[in-house]
Design a protein around this motif. Structure first.
Motif, PDB file in Angstrom:
ATOM      1  N   ILE A  54       0.811  -1.218   0.000  1.00  0.00           N
ATOM      2  CA  ILE A  54       0.000   0.000   0.000  1.00  0.00           C
ATOM      3  C   ILE A  54       0.848   1.273   0.000  1.00  0.00           C
ATOM      4  O   ILE A  54       0.460   2.271  -0.596  1.00  0.00           O
ATOM      5  N   ASP A  55       2.034   1.238   0.633  1.00  0.00           N
ATOM      6  CA  ASP A  55       2.876   2.436   0.614  1.00  0.00           C
ATOM      7  C   ASP A  55       3.398   2.712  -0.793  1.00  0.00           C
ATOM      8  O   ASP A  55       3.520   3.868  -1.204  1.00  0.00           O
ATOM      9  N   ALA A  56       3.655   1.664  -1.562  1.00  0.00           N
ATOM     10  CA  ALA A  56       4.082   1.836  -2.952  1.00  0.00           C
ATOM     11  C   ALA A  56       2.924   2.364  -3.801  1.00  0.00           C
ATOM     12  O   ALA A  56       3.112   3.246  -4.647  1.00  0.00           O
ATOM     13  N   VAL A  57       1.724   1.858  -3.547  1.00  0.00           N
ATOM     14  CA  VAL A  57       0.537   2.359  -4.255  1.00  0.00           C
ATOM     15  C   VAL A  57       0.363   3.848  -3.973  1.00  0.00           C
ATOM     16  O   VAL A  57       0.144   4.652  -4.892  1.00  0.00           O
ATOM     17  N   ALA A  58       0.481   4.236  -2.719  1.00  0.00           N
ATOM     18  CA  ALA A  58       0.310   5.642  -2.348  1.00  0.00           C
ATOM     19  C   ALA A  58       1.353   6.525  -3.029  1.00  0.00           C
ATOM     20  O   ALA A  58       1.033   7.608  -3.538  1.00  0.00           O
ATOM     21  N   ALA A  59       2.593   6.062  -3.064  1.00  0.00           N
ATOM     22  CA  ALA A  59       3.653   6.848  -3.703  1.00  0.00           C
ATOM     23  C   ALA A  59       3.393   7.007  -5.197  1.00  0.00           C
ATOM     24  O   ALA A  59       3.557   8.102  -5.753  1.00  0.00           O
ATOM     25  N   LEU A  60       2.953   5.941  -5.839  1.00  0.00           N
ATOM     26  CA  LEU A  60       2.692   6.015  -7.276  1.00  0.00           C
ATOM     27  C   LEU A  60       1.443   6.845  -7.587  1.00  0.00           C
ATOM     28  O   LEU A  60       1.431   7.619  -8.552  1.00  0.00           O
ATOM     29  N   GLU A  61       0.405   6.702  -6.777  1.00  0.00           N
ATOM     30  CA  GLU A  61      -0.813   7.468  -7.037  1.00  0.00           C
ATOM     31  C   GLU A  61      -0.592   8.965  -6.833  1.00  0.00           C
ATOM     32  O   GLU A  61      -1.247   9.776  -7.465  1.00  0.00           O
ATOM     33  N   ALA A  62       0.348   9.325  -5.972  1.00  0.00           N
ATOM     34  CA  ALA A  62       0.661  10.742  -5.788  1.00  0.00           C
ATOM     35  C   ALA A  62       1.272  11.324  -7.065  1.00  0.00           C
ATOM     36  O   ALA A  62       1.102  12.506  -7.344  1.00  0.00           O
ATOM     37  N   ALA A  63       1.949  10.487  -7.844  1.00  0.00           N
ATOM     38  CA  ALA A  63       2.593  10.941  -9.075  1.00  0.00           C
ATOM     39  C   ALA A  63       1.740  10.682 -10.321  1.00  0.00           C
ATOM     40  O   ALA A  63       2.017  11.222 -11.375  1.00  0.00           O
ATOM     41  N   ALA A  64       0.717   9.876 -10.191  1.00  0.00           N
ATOM     42  CA  ALA A  64      -0.092   9.472 -11.345  1.00  0.00           C
ATOM     43  C   ALA A  64      -1.150  10.523 -11.687  1.00  0.00           C
ATOM     44  O   ALA A  64      -1.482  11.389 -10.878  1.00  0.00           O
ATOM     45  N   SER A  65      -1.703  10.380 -12.875  1.00  0.00           N
ATOM     46  CA  SER A  65      -2.766  11.292 -13.302  1.00  0.00           C
ATOM     47  C   SER A  65      -4.125  10.876 -12.743  1.00  0.00           C
ATOM     48  O   SER A  65      -5.076  11.649 -12.782  1.00  0.00           O
ATOM     49  N   TYR A  66      -4.209   9.654 -12.208  1.00  0.00           N
ATOM     50  CA  TYR A  66      -5.473   9.116 -11.697  1.00  0.00           C
ATOM     51  C   TYR A  66      -5.156   8.066 -10.638  1.00  0.00           C
ATOM     52  O   TYR A  66      -4.199   7.304 -10.789  1.00  0.00           O
ATOM     53  N   PRO A  67      -5.952   7.981  -9.569  1.00  0.00           N
ATOM     54  CA  PRO A  67      -5.702   6.981  -8.516  1.00  0.00           C
ATOM     55  C   PRO A  67      -6.260   5.598  -8.892  1.00  0.00           C
ATOM     56  O   PRO A  67      -7.277   5.145  -8.376  1.00  0.00           O
ATOM     57  N   HIS A  68      -5.597   4.919  -9.800  1.00  0.00           N
ATOM     58  CA  HIS A  68      -6.092   3.670 -10.387  1.00  0.00           C
ATOM     59  C   HIS A  68      -6.461   2.604  -9.356  1.00  0.00           C
ATOM     60  O   HIS A  68      -7.547   2.029  -9.415  1.00  0.00           O
TER      61      HIS A  68
END
Length: 151
Positions: A52-66
């Protein structure tokens, strides 16, 4: 692998591809191979999911919270992703009422046009969804303005 696992893996892949594989590796501290295992549909990786911490880090940089959107879909929760909002509502209740009536009229016009032939096509459904989401955003603005005036 079960349907939920496949669903989450597809959204994990979309998240990594949204950010880009190299930036995703840097943000998560994971290798390309490890990230690939998180969304692989091979049976040997069926029980591997992104932390989940990796998901949070990526979603902060992504255009959408997939992944967040996928999890909310699985739970039956509706999210509203609105990039125009900066936690500040502009306008007031009067402008919100006007915007609400205009957006509702646009939704009804889209619906009338879509249902004219008795069949709502995929493209028509997408336009209706876009109008419904916009109407939802106007309602949220109105709610925020009402809370501000009440409090």
């Amino acid at each position: 692998m079960n349907g939920v696992g496949n669903y989450l893996k597809k959204h994990t892949e979309a998240l990594v591809k949204d950010v880009g594989i190299e930036p995703a590796c840097q943000l998560t501290g994971k290798s390309k191979a490890t990230l690939g295992r998180y969304y692989s549909d091979n049976e040997e990786h069926a029980d591997r999911f992104m932390p989940i911490d990796a998901v949070a880090a990526l979603e902060a940089a992504a255009s959408y919270p997939h992944v967040t959107a996928a999890l909310s879909d699985l739970k039956g929760i509706t999210l509203s992703h609105d990039q125009r909002r900066q936690n500040v509502s502009k306008g007031n209740v009067n402008t919100d009422v006007i915007a609400l009536s205009q957006r509702f009229a646009m939704l009804m016009a889209e619906y009338q046009q879509a249902i004219e032939d008795g069949i709502i096509t995929v493209n028509e459904a997408k336009r209706l969804l876009k109008e419904a989401v916009t109407l939802q955003q106007v309602l949220l603005d109105m709610k925020l303005n009402l809370e501000q005036e009440a409090g």
